[in-house]
Scaffold this active site. Sequence first.
Site, PDB file in Angstrom:
ATOM      1  N   ARG A 143       2.627   5.076  19.306  1.00  0.00           N
ATOM      2  CA  ARG A 143       0.873   4.943  19.226  1.00  0.00           C
ATOM      3  C   ARG A 143       0.105   4.298  20.497  1.00  0.00           C
ATOM      4  NH1 ARG A 143      -0.143   4.258  12.599  1.00  0.00           N
ATOM      5  NH2 ARG A 143       1.873   4.689  11.873  1.00  0.00           N
TER       6      ARG A 143
ATOM      7  N   ARG B  63      -9.157   7.232   5.772  1.00  0.00           N
ATOM      8  CA  ARG B  63      -9.766   6.077   5.409  1.00  0.00           C
ATOM      9  C   ARG B  63     -10.363   5.532   6.598  1.00  0.00           C
ATOM     10  NH1 ARG B  63      -8.937   1.087   6.585  1.00  0.00           N
ATOM     11  NH2 ARG B  63      -6.669   1.536   7.003  1.00  0.00           N
ATOM     12  N   ARG B  64      -9.656   5.284   7.578  1.00  0.00           N
ATOM     13  CA  ARG B  64     -10.177   5.088   9.026  1.00  0.00           C
ATOM     14  C   ARG B  64     -11.358   6.148   9.632  1.00  0.00           C
ATOM     15  NH1 ARG B  64      -4.645   2.972  10.383  1.00  0.00           N
ATOM     16  NH2 ARG B  64      -4.700   0.710   9.595  1.00  0.00           N
TER      17      ARG B  64
ATOM     18  N   ARG C 253       0.713  10.560  14.558  1.00  0.00           N
ATOM     19  CA  ARG C 253       1.758   9.851  13.974  1.00  0.00           C
ATOM     20  C   ARG C 253       2.635   9.050  15.020  1.00  0.00           C
ATOM     21  NH1 ARG C 253       5.812  12.003   9.495  1.00  0.00           N
ATOM     22  NH2 ARG C 253       6.138   9.982   9.024  1.00  0.00           N
TER      23      ARG C 253
ATOM     24  N   LYS D  35       0.745  -1.083   0.055  1.00  0.00           N
ATOM     25  CA  LYS D  35      -0.047   0.019  -0.303  1.00  0.00           C
ATOM     26  C   LYS D  35       0.911   1.309   0.083  1.00  0.00           C
ATOM     27  CE  LYS D  35      -0.923  -0.076   5.092  1.00  0.00           C
ATOM     28  NZ  LYS D  35      -0.445   1.188   5.410  1.00  0.00           N
ATOM     29  N   ASP D  36       2.227   1.060   0.294  1.00  0.00           N
ATOM     30  CA  ASP D  36       3.181   2.317  -0.020  1.00  0.00           C
ATOM     31  C   ASP D  36       3.223   2.471  -1.422  1.00  0.00           C
ATOM     32  OD1 ASP D  36       3.361   2.399   2.880  1.00  0.00           O
ATOM     33  OD2 ASP D  36       5.561   1.750   2.798  1.00  0.00           O
TER      34      ASP D  36
ATOM     35  N   CYS E 242     -11.700  11.369  -7.993  1.00  0.00           N
ATOM     36  CA  CYS E 242     -12.301  11.254  -6.733  1.00  0.00           C
ATOM     37  C   CYS E 242     -11.032  11.354  -5.774  1.00  0.00           C
ATOM     38  CB  CYS E 242     -12.891  10.027  -6.183  1.00  0.00           C
ATOM     39  SG  CYS E 242     -13.206   9.703  -4.607  1.00  0.00           S
TER      40      CYS E 242
END
Length: 322
Positions: A150, A126-127, A144, A78-79, A237
Amino acid sequence: MTVLRLGTRRSALATTQSGWVADRLREAGHDVEIVEITTEGDVSGELLTAIGGTGVFAAAIRRALLDGRIDVAVHSLKDLPTAPEPGLVVAAVPVREDSRDVLVARDGLTLGELPTGSVIGTGSPRRTAQIAALGLGVEIRPIRGNVDTRIGFVSSGSLDAVVLARAGLARLGRLAEVTEVIDPIQVLPAPGQGALAVECRSDRDDVVAAVSVLDDPDTRACVLAERSLLATLEAGCTAPVGALAEVVEGDDGLELSLRAFAGTEDGSFELRRSLVGTYDEPEDLGSRLARILLEDGAADLQVATSAGPAPDHAPHQPEQVS
Protein backbone atom coordinates in the site's frame (compact mmCIF):
# COMPACT_ATOMS: atom_id res chain seq x y z
CA MET A 1 -0.61 -26.06 32.28
CA THR A 2 2.85 -26.47 30.75
CA VAL A 3 2.99 -24.31 27.61
CA LEU A 4 0.43 -21.79 26.35
CA ARG A 5 -0.01 -22.31 22.61
CA LEU A 6 -0.78 -18.88 21.17
CA GLY A 7 -2.45 -18.77 17.74
CA THR A 8 -1.93 -15.93 15.28
CA ARG A 9 -2.21 -15.05 11.63
CA ARG A 10 1.05 -15.19 9.66
CA SER A 11 1.26 -11.53 8.63
CA ALA A 12 4.05 -9.32 9.93
CA LEU A 13 1.66 -7.20 11.95
CA ALA A 14 -0.26 -10.15 13.38
CA THR A 15 2.93 -11.89 14.52
CA THR A 16 4.23 -8.62 15.98
CA GLN A 17 1.02 -8.14 17.96
CA SER A 18 1.00 -11.74 19.11
CA GLY A 19 4.67 -11.52 20.04
CA TRP A 20 3.89 -8.53 22.25
CA VAL A 21 1.17 -10.51 24.06
CA ALA A 22 3.45 -13.54 24.32
CA ASP A 23 6.17 -11.41 25.92
CA ARG A 24 3.71 -10.06 28.50
CA LEU A 25 2.61 -13.62 29.33
CA ARG A 26 6.23 -14.73 29.64
CA GLU A 27 6.88 -11.82 32.01
CA ALA A 28 3.99 -13.18 34.10
CA GLY A 29 5.81 -16.52 34.34
CA HIS A 30 4.26 -18.58 31.52
CA ASP A 31 5.92 -20.51 28.73
CA VAL A 32 4.43 -19.53 25.36
CA GLU A 33 4.61 -21.20 21.94
CA ILE A 34 3.53 -19.22 18.84
CA VAL A 35 1.35 -21.18 16.39
CA GLU A 36 0.80 -19.56 12.97
CA ILE A 37 -2.57 -20.08 11.26
CA THR A 38 -3.67 -19.19 7.71
CA THR A 39 -7.13 -17.57 7.47
CA GLU A 40 -9.54 -16.99 4.59
CA GLY A 41 -8.69 -13.29 4.57
CA ASP A 42 -5.00 -14.11 4.08
CA VAL A 43 -5.39 -16.37 1.05
CA SER A 44 -8.06 -14.41 -0.86
CA GLY A 45 -6.93 -11.76 -3.30
CA GLU A 46 -10.36 -10.12 -3.42
CA LEU A 47 -11.46 -6.95 -1.68
CA LEU A 48 -13.06 -7.59 1.70
CA THR A 49 -16.36 -6.27 0.34
CA ALA A 50 -16.37 -9.26 -2.02
CA ILE A 51 -15.65 -12.02 0.51
CA GLY A 52 -17.92 -10.81 3.26
CA GLY A 53 -15.68 -8.90 5.60
CA THR A 54 -16.74 -9.73 9.13
CA GLY A 55 -14.87 -12.67 10.61
CA VAL A 56 -12.76 -13.71 7.60
CA PHE A 57 -9.55 -13.25 9.60
CA ALA A 58 -10.89 -14.68 12.86
CA ALA A 59 -12.82 -17.82 11.86
CA ALA A 60 -9.86 -20.18 11.31
CA ILE A 61 -8.18 -19.09 14.53
CA ARG A 62 -11.38 -19.54 16.48
CA ARG A 63 -11.79 -23.06 15.05
CA ALA A 64 -8.29 -23.88 16.28
CA LEU A 65 -9.28 -22.67 19.76
CA LEU A 66 -12.46 -24.71 19.83
CA ASP A 67 -10.65 -27.80 18.49
CA GLY A 68 -8.00 -27.53 21.20
CA ARG A 69 -5.10 -26.98 18.76
CA ILE A 70 -4.24 -23.70 20.50
CA ASP A 71 -4.93 -22.30 23.96
CA VAL A 72 -4.93 -18.55 23.29
CA ALA A 73 -5.66 -16.39 20.24
CA VAL A 74 -4.69 -12.78 19.58
CA HIS A 75 -6.93 -10.77 17.25
CA SER A 76 -7.10 -7.19 16.13
CA LEU A 77 -10.32 -6.45 17.99
CA LYS A 78 -11.99 -4.88 14.98
CA ASP A 79 -11.60 -8.25 13.21
CA LEU A 80 -14.06 -9.89 15.59
CA PRO A 81 -17.78 -10.03 14.81
CA THR A 82 -19.82 -8.29 17.49
CA ALA A 83 -21.88 -11.42 18.23
CA PRO A 84 -20.38 -13.64 20.96
CA GLU A 85 -18.79 -16.91 19.83
CA PRO A 86 -20.23 -19.85 21.82
CA GLY A 87 -17.56 -21.55 23.88
CA LEU A 88 -15.09 -18.66 23.67
CA VAL A 89 -14.38 -15.60 25.82
CA VAL A 90 -12.29 -12.48 25.31
CA ALA A 91 -10.29 -12.85 28.51
CA ALA A 92 -8.23 -9.70 28.04
CA VAL A 93 -8.28 -6.44 26.12
CA PRO A 94 -4.79 -4.97 26.69
CA VAL A 95 -3.93 -1.27 26.69
CA ARG A 96 -4.98 0.21 23.36
CA GLU A 97 -2.64 1.74 20.82
CA ASP A 98 -3.54 5.14 19.32
CA SER A 99 -6.77 4.42 17.43
CA ARG A 100 -6.52 7.21 14.84
CA ASP A 101 -6.08 6.87 11.09
CA VAL A 102 -3.03 8.29 9.34
CA LEU A 103 -2.17 9.57 5.88
CA VAL A 104 0.93 8.49 3.98
CA ALA A 105 1.18 10.93 1.07
CA ARG A 106 3.65 12.03 -1.57
CA ASP A 107 5.84 15.02 -0.82
CA GLY A 108 4.89 15.01 2.87
CA LEU A 109 1.42 16.39 2.15
CA THR A 110 -1.57 16.40 4.51
CA LEU A 111 -5.19 15.77 3.54
CA GLY A 112 -5.88 19.48 3.27
CA GLU A 113 -2.78 20.06 1.15
CA LEU A 114 -3.54 17.40 -1.48
CA PRO A 115 -4.47 19.14 -4.77
CA THR A 116 -7.90 18.72 -6.28
CA GLY A 117 -8.01 15.50 -8.29
CA SER A 118 -5.47 13.68 -6.11
CA VAL A 119 -6.05 9.92 -5.78
CA ILE A 120 -6.23 8.39 -2.29
CA GLY A 121 -6.20 4.62 -1.76
CA THR A 122 -8.13 2.76 0.93
CA GLY A 123 -10.01 -0.52 1.23
CA SER A 124 -12.36 0.93 3.84
CA PRO A 125 -15.93 2.10 3.14
CA ARG A 126 -15.79 3.97 6.46
CA ARG A 127 -12.79 6.02 5.37
CA THR A 128 -14.17 6.47 1.88
CA ALA A 129 -17.43 7.90 3.24
CA GLN A 130 -15.79 10.29 5.70
CA ILE A 131 -13.11 11.56 3.32
CA ALA A 132 -15.73 12.06 0.60
CA ALA A 133 -17.87 14.03 3.06
CA LEU A 134 -14.98 16.45 3.63
CA GLY A 135 -15.49 17.77 0.09
CA LEU A 136 -11.79 17.95 -0.76
CA GLY A 137 -12.22 17.17 -4.46
CA VAL A 138 -10.09 14.02 -4.28
CA GLU A 139 -10.69 10.63 -5.90
CA ILE A 140 -10.83 7.60 -3.61
CA ARG A 141 -9.68 4.29 -5.07
CA PRO A 142 -10.18 0.84 -3.45
CA ILE A 143 -6.97 -1.08 -2.71
CA ARG A 144 -5.78 -4.24 -0.97
CA GLY A 145 -2.38 -5.43 0.15
CA ASN A 146 0.08 -5.45 3.00
CA VAL A 147 1.85 -2.39 4.39
CA ASP A 148 4.66 -2.46 1.83
CA THR A 149 2.22 -2.87 -1.05
CA ARG A 150 0.00 0.00 0.00
CA ILE A 151 2.76 2.45 0.83
CA GLY A 152 4.43 1.31 -2.39
CA PHE A 153 1.48 2.67 -4.35
CA VAL A 154 2.53 6.12 -3.12
CA SER A 155 6.28 5.78 -3.57
CA SER A 156 5.78 4.46 -7.11
CA GLY A 157 3.48 7.35 -8.04
CA SER A 158 0.43 5.12 -8.63
CA LEU A 159 -1.43 6.95 -5.86
CA ASP A 160 -1.00 10.32 -4.23
CA ALA A 161 -1.77 8.98 -0.76
CA VAL A 162 -3.08 6.04 1.24
CA VAL A 163 -4.93 5.98 4.56
CA LEU A 164 -3.95 3.39 7.17
CA ALA A 165 -4.36 2.78 10.90
CA ARG A 166 -1.72 4.43 13.05
CA ALA A 167 -1.72 1.48 15.45
CA GLY A 168 -0.47 -0.96 12.83
CA LEU A 169 2.34 1.30 11.69
CA ALA A 170 3.31 2.00 15.30
CA ARG A 171 3.56 -1.72 16.08
CA LEU A 172 5.68 -2.24 12.96
CA GLY A 173 7.96 0.70 13.77
CA ARG A 174 6.98 2.62 10.61
CA LEU A 175 5.55 5.86 11.96
CA ALA A 176 8.30 7.84 10.23
CA GLU A 177 6.45 7.29 6.94
CA VAL A 178 3.28 9.00 8.21
CA THR A 179 2.67 12.49 6.80
CA GLU A 180 -0.42 13.27 8.91
CA VAL A 181 -2.25 11.80 11.87
CA ILE A 182 -5.89 12.42 10.95
CA ASP A 183 -8.01 14.13 13.59
CA PRO A 184 -11.10 12.06 14.54
CA ILE A 185 -13.12 15.22 13.96
CA GLN A 186 -12.45 14.54 10.27
CA VAL A 187 -12.32 10.73 10.21
CA LEU A 188 -13.48 8.60 13.13
CA PRO A 189 -11.76 5.21 13.42
CA ALA A 190 -13.43 1.82 13.13
CA PRO A 191 -15.00 0.46 16.33
CA GLY A 192 -12.24 -1.29 18.25
CA GLN A 193 -9.43 0.04 16.06
CA GLY A 194 -6.04 -0.05 17.76
CA ALA A 195 -7.14 -2.59 20.38
CA LEU A 196 -6.24 -6.27 20.71
CA ALA A 197 -8.50 -9.10 21.87
CA VAL A 198 -6.94 -12.05 23.68
CA GLU A 199 -9.39 -14.91 23.37
CA CYS A 200 -9.56 -18.41 24.84
CA ARG A 201 -12.04 -21.17 25.56
CA SER A 202 -14.54 -20.30 28.26
CA ASP A 203 -14.14 -23.74 29.89
CA ARG A 204 -10.39 -23.28 30.41
CA ASP A 205 -10.34 -21.51 33.77
CA ASP A 206 -6.57 -21.90 34.00
CA VAL A 207 -6.01 -20.11 30.68
CA VAL A 208 -8.56 -17.40 31.46
CA ALA A 209 -6.78 -16.72 34.75
CA ALA A 210 -3.38 -16.59 33.04
CA VAL A 211 -4.55 -14.18 30.34
CA SER A 212 -6.84 -11.90 32.37
CA VAL A 213 -3.88 -10.11 33.99
CA LEU A 214 -3.34 -8.37 30.63
CA ASP A 215 -6.78 -6.74 30.68
CA ASP A 216 -6.98 -2.92 30.79
CA PRO A 217 -10.32 -1.77 32.26
CA ASP A 218 -10.35 1.61 30.46
CA THR A 219 -9.67 0.04 27.06
CA ARG A 220 -12.28 -2.65 27.64
CA ALA A 221 -14.91 -0.07 28.60
CA CYS A 222 -14.22 2.00 25.48
CA VAL A 223 -14.34 -0.89 23.02
CA LEU A 224 -17.46 -2.32 24.66
CA ALA A 225 -19.23 0.99 24.00
CA GLU A 226 -18.01 1.12 20.39
CA ARG A 227 -18.91 -2.48 19.65
CA SER A 228 -22.31 -2.16 21.31
CA LEU A 229 -23.05 0.78 19.02
CA LEU A 230 -21.98 -1.30 16.03
CA ALA A 231 -24.01 -4.33 17.08
CA THR A 232 -27.14 -2.19 17.45
CA LEU A 233 -26.58 -0.45 14.12
CA GLU A 234 -26.08 -3.70 12.23
CA ALA A 235 -29.64 -4.63 13.08
CA GLY A 236 -30.91 -1.76 10.96
CA CYS A 237 -28.07 -0.12 9.03
CA THR A 238 -25.43 -1.25 6.54
CA ALA A 239 -23.74 2.13 6.19
CA PRO A 240 -20.04 2.66 6.88
CA VAL A 241 -19.62 3.28 10.60
CA GLY A 242 -16.93 4.97 12.69
CA ALA A 243 -16.88 5.20 16.48
CA LEU A 244 -14.55 6.35 19.23
CA ALA A 245 -15.10 6.16 22.99
CA GLU A 246 -12.86 7.92 25.49
CA VAL A 247 -12.67 7.94 29.29
CA VAL A 248 -13.30 11.44 30.65
CA GLU A 249 -13.58 12.99 34.09
CA GLY A 250 -17.17 13.94 34.94
CA ASP A 251 -18.72 15.79 37.85
CA ASP A 252 -19.28 12.53 39.72
CA GLY A 253 -16.22 10.57 38.59
CA LEU A 254 -15.17 8.75 35.43
CA GLU A 255 -17.49 8.81 32.43
CA LEU A 256 -17.39 7.61 28.84
CA SER A 257 -17.67 9.98 25.90
CA LEU A 258 -18.70 8.28 22.66
CA ARG A 259 -18.66 9.79 19.15
CA ALA A 260 -20.04 8.04 16.07
CA PHE A 261 -20.38 8.42 12.31
CA ALA A 262 -22.65 6.79 9.74
CA GLY A 263 -22.99 7.91 6.15
CA THR A 264 -22.95 7.07 2.46
CA GLU A 265 -19.77 6.15 0.61
CA ASP A 266 -20.19 9.01 -1.86
CA GLY A 267 -20.20 11.52 0.97
CA SER A 268 -23.61 12.90 0.05
CA PHE A 269 -25.09 12.19 3.49
CA GLU A 270 -23.48 11.85 6.90
CA LEU A 271 -24.55 11.62 10.50
CA ARG A 272 -22.23 12.54 13.38
CA ARG A 273 -23.57 12.19 16.88
CA SER A 274 -22.08 11.98 20.40
CA LEU A 275 -23.22 11.00 23.86
CA VAL A 276 -21.77 10.78 27.37
CA GLY A 277 -22.62 7.95 29.74
CA THR A 278 -21.49 6.23 32.92
CA TYR A 279 -18.17 4.40 32.95
CA ASP A 280 -19.77 1.21 34.31
CA GLU A 281 -22.42 0.89 31.57
CA PRO A 282 -20.51 1.09 28.28
CA GLU A 283 -22.80 -1.22 26.34
CA ASP A 284 -25.84 0.82 27.31
CA LEU A 285 -24.09 3.97 26.09
CA GLY A 286 -23.27 2.37 22.74
CA SER A 287 -26.77 1.08 22.14
CA ARG A 288 -28.34 4.43 23.10
CA LEU A 289 -26.16 6.36 20.68
CA ALA A 290 -26.86 3.81 17.94
CA ARG A 291 -30.58 4.28 18.43
CA ILE A 292 -30.13 8.04 18.07
CA LEU A 293 -28.31 7.48 14.78
CA LEU A 294 -31.03 5.13 13.57
CA GLU A 295 -33.77 7.57 14.52
CA ASP A 296 -31.94 10.39 12.76
CA GLY A 297 -31.65 8.53 9.45
CA ALA A 298 -29.00 5.81 9.69
CA ALA A 299 -31.68 3.15 9.26
CA ASP A 300 -32.21 4.38 5.70
CA LEU A 301 -28.54 4.32 4.71
CA GLN A 302 -27.21 1.52 2.52
CA VAL A 303 -23.84 0.68 0.97
CA ALA A 304 -23.41 -0.77 -2.48
CA THR A 305 -22.62 -4.34 -1.44
CA SER A 306 -24.53 -7.60 -1.36
CA ALA A 307 -22.06 -9.19 1.07
CA GLY A 308 -23.67 -8.00 4.29
CA PRO A 309 -22.49 -5.28 6.68
CA ALA A 310 -19.72 -3.02 5.44
CA PRO A 311 -16.39 -4.71 6.14
CA ASP A 312 -15.07 -1.73 8.06
CA HIS A 313 -17.40 -2.85 10.81
CA ALA A 314 -14.69 -5.33 11.70
CA PRO A 315 -11.78 -6.60 9.59
CA HIS A 316 -9.63 -5.41 6.75
CA GLN A 317 -6.83 -6.47 4.53
CA PRO A 318 -3.77 -8.59 5.34
CA GLU A 319 -1.27 -6.88 7.65
CA GLN A 320 -4.22 -5.26 9.42
CA VAL A 321 -3.10 -1.67 9.09
CA SER A 322 -6.45 -0.44 7.94
